[in-house]
Structures are given as structure tokens and as C-alpha cells.
Design a protein around this motif. Structure first.
Motif, PDB file in Angstrom:
ATOM      1  N   TRP A 154       0.832  -1.204   0.000  1.00  0.00           N
ATOM      2  CA  TRP A 154       0.000   0.000   0.000  1.00  0.00           C
ATOM      3  C   TRP A 154       0.866   1.254   0.000  1.00  0.00           C
ATOM      4  N   PRO A 155       0.334   2.378  -0.480  1.00  0.00           N
ATOM      5  CA  PRO A 155       1.116   3.614  -0.536  1.00  0.00           C
ATOM      6  C   PRO A 155       1.640   4.026   0.842  1.00  0.00           C
ATOM      7  N   SER A 156       2.924   4.297   0.909  1.00  0.00           N
ATOM      8  CA  SER A 156       3.544   4.665   2.184  1.00  0.00           C
ATOM      9  C   SER A 156       4.903   5.281   1.928  1.00  0.00           C
ATOM     10  N   ASP A 157       5.296   6.186   2.805  1.00  0.00           N
ATOM     11  CA  ASP A 157       6.666   6.681   2.771  1.00  0.00           C
ATOM     12  C   ASP A 157       7.612   5.566   3.181  1.00  0.00           C
ATOM     13  N   PRO A 158       8.808   5.480   2.580  1.00  0.00           N
ATOM     14  CA  PRO A 158       9.792   4.479   2.998  1.00  0.00           C
ATOM     15  C   PRO A 158      10.154   4.656   4.471  1.00  0.00           C
ATOM     16  N   VAL A 159      10.551   3.548   5.102  1.00  0.00           N
ATOM     17  CA  VAL A 159      10.841   3.578   6.532  1.00  0.00           C
ATOM     18  C   VAL A 159      11.864   2.500   6.872  1.00  0.00           C
ATOM     19  N   LEU A 160      12.698   2.799   7.858  1.00  0.00           N
ATOM     20  CA  LEU A 160      13.612   1.802   8.426  1.00  0.00           C
ATOM     21  C   LEU A 160      13.015   1.291   9.728  1.00  0.00           C
ATOM     22  N   LEU A 161      12.781  -0.002   9.823  1.00  0.00           N
ATOM     23  CA  LEU A 161      12.327  -0.616  11.060  1.00  0.00           C
ATOM     24  C   LEU A 161      13.541  -1.199  11.771  1.00  0.00           C
ATOM     25  N   CYS A 162      13.688  -0.858  13.039  1.00  0.00           N
ATOM     26  CA  CYS A 162      14.880  -1.279  13.781  1.00  0.00           C
ATOM     27  C   CYS A 162      14.572  -2.275  14.886  1.00  0.00           C
ATOM     28  N   LEU A 211      15.367  -3.611   8.995  1.00  0.00           N
ATOM     29  CA  LEU A 211      14.459  -3.958   7.906  1.00  0.00           C
ATOM     30  C   LEU A 211      14.096  -2.661   7.203  1.00  0.00           C
ATOM     31  N   VAL A 212      14.376  -2.591   5.912  1.00  0.00           N
ATOM     32  CA  VAL A 212      13.979  -1.408   5.159  1.00  0.00           C
ATOM     33  C   VAL A 212      12.722  -1.731   4.359  1.00  0.00           C
ATOM     34  N   GLU A 213      11.718  -0.897   4.539  1.00  0.00           N
ATOM     35  CA  GLU A 213      10.529  -0.914   3.693  1.00  0.00           C
ATOM     36  C   GLU A 213      10.735   0.221   2.700  1.00  0.00           C
ATOM     37  N   ALA A 214      11.136  -0.151   1.473  1.00  0.00           N
ATOM     38  CA  ALA A 214      11.711   0.822   0.548  1.00  0.00           C
ATOM     39  C   ALA A 214      10.692   1.574  -0.290  1.00  0.00           C
ATOM     40  N   GLY A 215       9.427   1.276  -0.123  1.00  0.00           N
ATOM     41  CA  GLY A 215       8.402   1.917  -0.934  1.00  0.00           C
ATOM     42  C   GLY A 215       7.454   0.872  -1.472  1.00  0.00           C
ATOM     43  N   GLN A 216       6.610   1.277  -2.398  1.00  0.00           N
ATOM     44  CA  GLN A 216       5.562   0.391  -2.873  1.00  0.00           C
ATOM     45  C   GLN A 216       6.128  -0.675  -3.806  1.00  0.00           C
ATOM     46  N   HIS A 217       5.602  -1.910  -3.647  1.00  0.00           N
ATOM     47  CA  HIS A 217       6.013  -3.012  -4.518  1.00  0.00           C
ATOM     48  C   HIS A 217       6.019  -2.608  -5.987  1.00  0.00           C
ATOM     49  N   TRP A 218       6.992  -3.138  -6.706  1.00  0.00           N
ATOM     50  CA  TRP A 218       6.978  -3.159  -8.181  1.00  0.00           C
ATOM     51  C   TRP A 218       7.059  -1.779  -8.802  1.00  0.00           C
ATOM     52  N   GLY A 273       0.788   5.575   4.604  1.00  0.00           N
ATOM     53  CA  GLY A 273       1.819   5.418   5.615  1.00  0.00           C
ATOM     54  C   GLY A 273       2.700   6.648   5.708  1.00  0.00           C
ATOM     55  N   GLY A 274       2.925   7.130   6.913  1.00  0.00           N
ATOM     56  CA  GLY A 274       3.682   8.353   7.131  1.00  0.00           C
ATOM     57  C   GLY A 274       2.819   9.531   7.528  1.00  0.00           C
ATOM     58  N   GLU A 275       1.497   9.411   7.362  1.00  0.00           N
ATOM     59  CA  GLU A 275       0.599  10.479   7.811  1.00  0.00           C
ATOM     60  C   GLU A 275       0.656  10.615   9.329  1.00  0.00           C
ATOM     61  N   VAL A 276       0.563  11.838   9.803  1.00  0.00           N
ATOM     62  CA  VAL A 276       0.533  12.123  11.235  1.00  0.00           C
ATOM     63  C   VAL A 276      -0.894  12.520  11.616  1.00  0.00           C
ATOM     64  N   ILE A 277      -1.423  11.842  12.624  1.00  0.00           N
ATOM     65  CA  ILE A 277      -2.748  12.171  13.152  1.00  0.00           C
ATOM     66  C   ILE A 277      -2.540  13.073  14.367  1.00  0.00           C
ATOM     67  N   ALA A 278      -2.976  14.305  14.251  1.00  0.00           N
ATOM     68  CA  ALA A 278      -2.607  15.332  15.223  1.00  0.00           C
ATOM     69  C   ALA A 278      -3.297  15.167  16.570  1.00  0.00           C
ATOM     70  N   ASN A 298      -0.432  13.456  17.893  1.00  0.00           N
ATOM     71  CA  ASN A 298       0.736  13.439  17.013  1.00  0.00           C
ATOM     72  C   ASN A 298       1.329  12.048  16.831  1.00  0.00           C
ATOM     73  N   LEU A 299       0.489  11.125  16.401  1.00  0.00           N
ATOM     74  CA  LEU A 299       0.953   9.772  16.107  1.00  0.00           C
ATOM     75  C   LEU A 299       1.068   9.588  14.599  1.00  0.00           C
ATOM     76  N   ILE A 300       2.147   8.936  14.197  1.00  0.00           N
ATOM     77  CA  ILE A 300       2.376   8.675  12.783  1.00  0.00           C
ATOM     78  C   ILE A 300       1.875   7.276  12.448  1.00  0.00           C
ATOM     79  N   LEU A 301       1.216   7.146  11.300  1.00  0.00           N
ATOM     80  CA  LEU A 301       0.705   5.853  10.852  1.00  0.00           C
ATOM     81  C   LEU A 301       1.817   5.117  10.113  1.00  0.00           C
ATOM     82  N   ILE A 302       2.158   3.947  10.621  1.00  0.00           N
ATOM     83  CA  ILE A 302       3.207   3.137  10.013  1.00  0.00           C
ATOM     84  C   ILE A 302       2.560   2.008   9.222  1.00  0.00           C
ATOM     85  N   MET A 303       2.691   2.061   7.914  1.00  0.00           N
ATOM     86  CA  MET A 303       2.286   1.008   6.994  1.00  0.00           C
ATOM     87  C   MET A 303       0.850   0.516   7.209  1.00  0.00           C
ATOM     88  N   PRO A 304      -0.126   1.397   7.101  1.00  0.00           N
ATOM     89  CA  PRO A 304      -1.508   0.922   7.194  1.00  0.00           C
ATOM     90  C   PRO A 304      -1.826  -0.042   6.053  1.00  0.00           C
TER      91      PRO A 304
END
Length: 331
Positions: A154-162, A211-218, A273-278, A298-304
Motif C-alpha cells: 500500500w502507498p507509504s513513505d519508505p521507513v527503516l524498522l529497527c 528492515l527497510v521498507e523501501a516503498g511500494q512493490h513493483w 503510511g507516514g501520515e501524522v494524526i494530530a 501526534n501519532l504517525i501511521l506506520i504502513m496501514p
């Protein structure tokens, strides 16, 4: 090759269909490898240094990272120090990839990124993915630094999961791309590779995993981000001469994992993914008749996951903050 402008609904199954904008790489030259474990190739610099392991295709349909590892192998790359192992994990699932139904090749029998605990690895249960995890475990056990390359449906900003440990966090902050590093404890459905004990236990001189989630598949953007993350990690490990990046300033820690309890989970709108809910108590979804609201500001949505079934992670809610710690290089 499917070329659509975005997700549509397949009338036969009701599942999403997405554009496949990049061709799957031909990995035939590297299936045998040179480690005794199919799909894994070791490159030894002959100089002292860490053992870095780069893993792609934990999910057979996520091949952006595999494209980048193949580029390294094709180029004859040799690290400046230490040992580098490049791996293609779920080859059995990857060989089933079909652009007409790309979602189906994620795994053969079960998710290879949910079996990394001792109960599963040393138990009696068998599956294609469990057998593969047991096969590649010696390489994982020998890694000082491991990068697990993924992409997202699904559409999301790339993210590093640690993960949950301090070593993963330190490594993520040092690598610095993508710019958001997220600490979390994983999924209810099982342990990921970054949750494996070697990377999370409080042992001296322990290993670190990202773990890098590098963006949308394909999509080409996922290949570009995978390439940038691999390059940054190799530079950090002293294996590659490259220009230094500015320090990371964005860190987030997951405060709630929302797992679907019904098969009627539905977001109130198609979040990215990456949206902030204020605001706290903002309604973001329904799980059957239950309202799902944000627990704090101010919570950010990670990979909905906009289409999720019972027992699977729908979204992670993370608290943003500025990391003020200093992190030294790992071994």
C-alpha cells in the motif's frame, strides 16, 4: 506486464491489483551461490572487518531489493574490508511470481518473516518457509550486521524498522536512509527476522539488524530507495567509499499495534503510511463494530494495510520524537 494507474479491484477475488512497473530480475546465475546454501553468495575482502549480510526476497514477490543485490553481484563488487554475503531468501515463492497475480507469490505455505523464534525454528512443524529459515539460519547466526530488504503493497513513505533493541536503533540512526527510523516489537502473528534473538538479546558484542521498507512493490522508486539504503549501510560498515550523509533527525517508537480482530476491519479513509494524526481520540477505523481511535496526539501511521484480515496487523501507531542520543559505529 500490468500497467494500471493504481489499485483496482479484481472482480473474481475482491483483492487489490496493482501495476507491476519493474521486471523481476533473472537470478539464475546466483541460485547456486558459493556458501553451500542456495541463493547466498559470500564475498570476502581478505581484510579484517564485520560480516555484513544483505537479504532480499524474504517475501517472494518483493524483488526491488533483489534487483539491487543482483546489480552488486553483476558488477563484481568487493568490500573494502570484512565479509559480505548477499542472499535471495524465498526462491521457492519467487519462482512462482506472475505479474497477472503478483500478490500470490508472497510465500508458498507461510510467511517467512514470521518464523524467527526458537519454538518454530527448533520445533517439529514443517513447511517450505520453515525449512528455508532453518537452512539459512547459519548465515544469519554469523552476521554482525544484517539488512533485510522489503517493499510495501500500500502507498507509504519508505521507513527503516529497527525492532525493539538498542543495537538496531543505533544502526538505523547511523545508516540514515530512509530518514524515518521506527522502533517496534513486531507482529502478533510471529517473529520477524529483525526480532530474532541474535539481534535483540542483551549479549555483549551482539549483532544488529534493520528492515527497510523501501516503498511500494513493483515501482522504480522502491529500487532506488533499496539501492540508497544498501549503499549507506555499506559505507557505514567501512565497505564502500561514499560521501557521508547528514545525521538522522527523525525517530519514532510504536506505542500501539492495531491487529484486526475481525474480517470486517475498515479504515475510515485510505490513509497513507507516514501520515501524522494530530489529535488523540481521532477515529481512524472500525474493526467490526469496534471503533479504533488514536490514543494520543501526534501519532504517525506506520504502513496501514487498507485490506486486512483477522489476526493480521492493520497499522502501527508511532510517537514521533527527536533522537538526541549519540551513536557510535557498530563493529
Amino acid at each position: 506486464m500490468i500497467m494500471t494507474s493504481g489499485p483496482v479491484t479484481a472482480p473474481q477475488t475482491g483483492l487489490p491489483v496493482f501495476a507491476v512497473e519493474i521486471p523481476p530480475p533473472d537470478l539464475s546465475a546466483y541460485v547456486q551461490g558459493n556458501t553451500g546454501i542456495p541463493g547466498f553468495t559470500l564475498i570476502d575482502s581478505g581484510r579484517s572487518g564485520p560480516h555484513v549480510v544483505l537479504v532480499s526476497l524474504i517475501h517472494g514477490n518483493e524483488f526491488a531489493g533483489a534487483i539491487v543485490l543482483k546489480e552488486l553481484l553483476d558488477s563484481g563488487f568487493s568490500p573494502l574490508r570484512g565479509k559480505l554475503t548477499l542472499g535471495f531468501a524465498n526462491l521457492a515463492a519467487y519462482t512462482r511470481f506472475n505479474a497477472d497475480n503478483p500478490i500470490a507469490a508472497r510465500y508458498v505455505e507461510e510467511d517467512l518473516n514470521r518464523v524467527w523464534d526458537d519454538f518454530a525454528l527448533f520445533g517439529v512443524r514443517r513447511s517450505t518457509e520453515l525449512e528455508r529459515a532453518r537452512e539459512i539460519k547459519p548465515i544469519v547466526d554469523s552476521a554482525d550486521i544484517l539488512l533485510d530488504l522489503h517493499s510495501m503493497l500500500w502507498p507509504s513513505d519508505p521507513v527503516l524498522l529497527c525492532g525493539a533493541g538498542p543495537r538496531g536503533r543505533a544502526l538505523g540512526m547511523a545508516v540514515g536512509t530512509p530518514e524515518l527510523v521506527v522502533a517496534d516489537a513486531g507482529h502478533a502473528g510471529g517473529k520477524r527476522l529483525i526480532d530474532y534473538g541474535r539481534f535483540t538479546e542483551n549479549a555483549p558484542n551482539g549483532a544488529a539488524c534493520l528492515l527497510v521498507e523501501a516503498g511500494q512493490h513493483w515501482r522504480p522508486t522502491a529500487v532506488k530507495q533499496s539501492r540508497e539504503t544498501v549503499r549507506a549501510l555499506l559505507r557505514h560498515a567501512g565497505m564502500l567509499h561514499a560521501a557521508a550523509r547528514p545525521p538522522i533527525s527523525r525517530f519514532a517508537e510504536v506505542v500501539q499495534v492495531v491487529t484486526a480482530r475481525t474480517n470486517r476491519f475498515e479504515f475510515v479513509r485510505p490513509f497513507r503510511g507516514g501520515e501524522v494524526i494530530a489529535r488523540a481520540e481521532t477515529l481512524i477505523a472500525y474493526d467490526g463494530d469496534e471503533e479504533i481511535r488514536t490514543p494520543e496526539d501526534n501519532l504517525i501511521l506506520i504502513m496501514p494495510s487498507l485490506k486486512v484480515s483477522h489476526g493480521h496487523t492493520a497499522v502501527r501507531l508511532a510517537r514521533l520524537g527527536r533522537d538526541k542520543d549519540s551513536f557510535s559505529k557498530l563493529p
